[in-house]
Design a protein around this motif. Structure first.
Motif, PDB file in Angstrom:
ATOM      1  N   UNK A 134       2.180  -5.405  14.517  1.00  0.00           N
ATOM      2  CA  UNK A 134       1.149  -5.689  13.507  1.00  0.00           C
ATOM      3  C   UNK A 134      -0.053  -4.761  13.699  1.00  0.00           C
ATOM      4  N   UNK A 135      -0.444  -4.511  14.960  1.00  0.00           N
ATOM      5  CA  UNK A 135      -1.558  -3.593  15.228  1.00  0.00           C
ATOM      6  C   UNK A 135      -1.268  -2.206  14.666  1.00  0.00           C
ATOM      7  N   UNK A 136      -0.040  -1.758  14.888  1.00  0.00           N
ATOM      8  CA  UNK A 136       0.358  -0.436  14.417  1.00  0.00           C
ATOM      9  C   UNK A 136       0.321  -0.388  12.889  1.00  0.00           C
ATOM     10  N   UNK A 137       0.835  -1.483  12.245  1.00  0.00           N
ATOM     11  CA  UNK A 137       0.852  -1.528  10.774  1.00  0.00           C
ATOM     12  C   UNK A 137      -0.570  -1.536  10.216  1.00  0.00           C
ATOM     13  N   UNK A 138      -1.493  -2.232  10.859  1.00  0.00           N
ATOM     14  CA  UNK A 138      -2.896  -2.255  10.412  1.00  0.00           C
ATOM     15  C   UNK A 138      -3.508  -0.859  10.592  1.00  0.00           C
ATOM     16  N   UNK A 139      -3.230  -0.237  11.733  1.00  0.00           N
ATOM     17  CA  UNK A 139      -3.799   1.077  12.032  1.00  0.00           C
ATOM     18  C   UNK A 139      -3.330   2.146  11.055  1.00  0.00           C
ATOM     19  N   UNK A 140      -2.044   2.113  10.682  1.00  0.00           N
ATOM     20  CA  UNK A 140      -1.549   3.161   9.770  1.00  0.00           C
ATOM     21  C   UNK A 140      -1.653   2.769   8.299  1.00  0.00           C
ATOM     22  N   UNK A 141      -2.207   1.555   8.028  1.00  0.00           N
ATOM     23  CA  UNK A 141      -2.453   1.134   6.650  1.00  0.00           C
ATOM     24  C   UNK A 141      -1.251   0.554   5.933  1.00  0.00           C
ATOM     25  N   UNK A 142      -0.164   0.314   6.662  1.00  0.00           N
ATOM     26  CA  UNK A 142       1.034  -0.228   6.011  1.00  0.00           C
ATOM     27  C   UNK A 142       1.089  -1.755   6.016  1.00  0.00           C
ATOM     28  N   UNK A 143       0.110  -2.386   6.647  1.00  0.00           N
ATOM     29  CA  UNK A 143       0.091  -3.854   6.700  1.00  0.00           C
ATOM     30  C   UNK A 143      -0.455  -4.386   5.391  1.00  0.00           C
ATOM     31  N   UNK A 144       0.335  -5.200   4.721  1.00  0.00           N
ATOM     32  CA  UNK A 144      -0.053  -5.760   3.433  1.00  0.00           C
ATOM     33  C   UNK A 144      -0.198  -7.269   3.548  1.00  0.00           C
ATOM     34  N   UNK A 145      -1.227  -7.801   2.970  1.00  0.00           N
ATOM     35  CA  UNK A 145      -1.468  -9.240   2.959  1.00  0.00           C
ATOM     36  C   UNK A 145      -1.091  -9.764   1.582  1.00  0.00           C
ATOM     37  N   UNK A 146      -0.231 -10.799   1.555  1.00  0.00           N
ATOM     38  CA  UNK A 146       0.128 -11.454   0.296  1.00  0.00           C
ATOM     39  C   UNK A 146      -0.897 -12.563   0.080  1.00  0.00           C
ATOM     40  N   UNK A 147      -1.911 -12.289  -0.741  1.00  0.00           N
ATOM     41  CA  UNK A 147      -3.035 -13.210  -0.930  1.00  0.00           C
ATOM     42  C   UNK A 147      -2.579 -14.553  -1.504  1.00  0.00           C
TER      43      UNK A 147
END
Length: 107
Positions: free
Chosen positions: A77-90
Motif C-alpha cells: 500500500x505504501x508503494x501504491x501511494x508513493x507511485x500514485x497508483x493507490x485509488x480510493x473507492x469513495x
C-alpha cells in the motif's frame, strides 16, 4: 470347693470385649485394604474434542502465534501511494462507514 461367680461373669465380659475388639480390628483392616486397593487402581480420565472444537483450538493457536500485522500488505500500500497508483473507492468507503456506525449505534 467354692466357685467365685463374680470372676466367671467378669471373665465372660472380658472375653466378649476381646472378641468385639478383634472383629473391629478385622473390619478396620478390611476397610484399609479396600481403600488402599482403590488408591492403587490407576484411574485414567480422557477427553475427546469434536472436530469443531479442534478447529477452534487450532485457529486460536494460530491467532495467538500471529502478530496480526501484515508487513507485506503495508509495504504494498505504501508503494501504491508513493507511485500514485493507490485509488480510493469513495462510495465503498462511505457505505462501509455507514454500516459500521449503524452496527455501533444499533441503527
Amino acid at each position: 470347693m467354692a466357685i467365685n461367680i463374680n470372676n466367671l461373669a467378669n471373665n465372660q465380659v472380658t472375653a466378649r470385649q476381646a472378641e468385639q475388639q478383634q472383629v473391629q480390628q478385622q473390619n478396620n483392616q478390611g476397610a484399609q485394604q479396600s481403600a488402599q486397593a482403590q488408591a492403587n487402581t490407576a484411574r485414567q480420565d480422557s477427553v475427546s474434542l469434536t472436530n469443531n472444537a479442534q478447529q477452534l483450538n487450532n485457529a486460536t493457536k494460530k491467532a495467538n502465534a500471529s502478530s496480526g500485522f501484515d508487513q507485506e500488505k503495508v509495504d504494498k500500500i505504501k508503494k501504491a501511494i508513493a507511485d500514485g497508483s493507490y485509488k480510493v473507492d469513495a462510495e465503498r468507503l462511505a457505505a462501509n462507514m455507514i454500516t459500521k456506525e449503524g452496527n455501533i449505534f444499533g441503527l
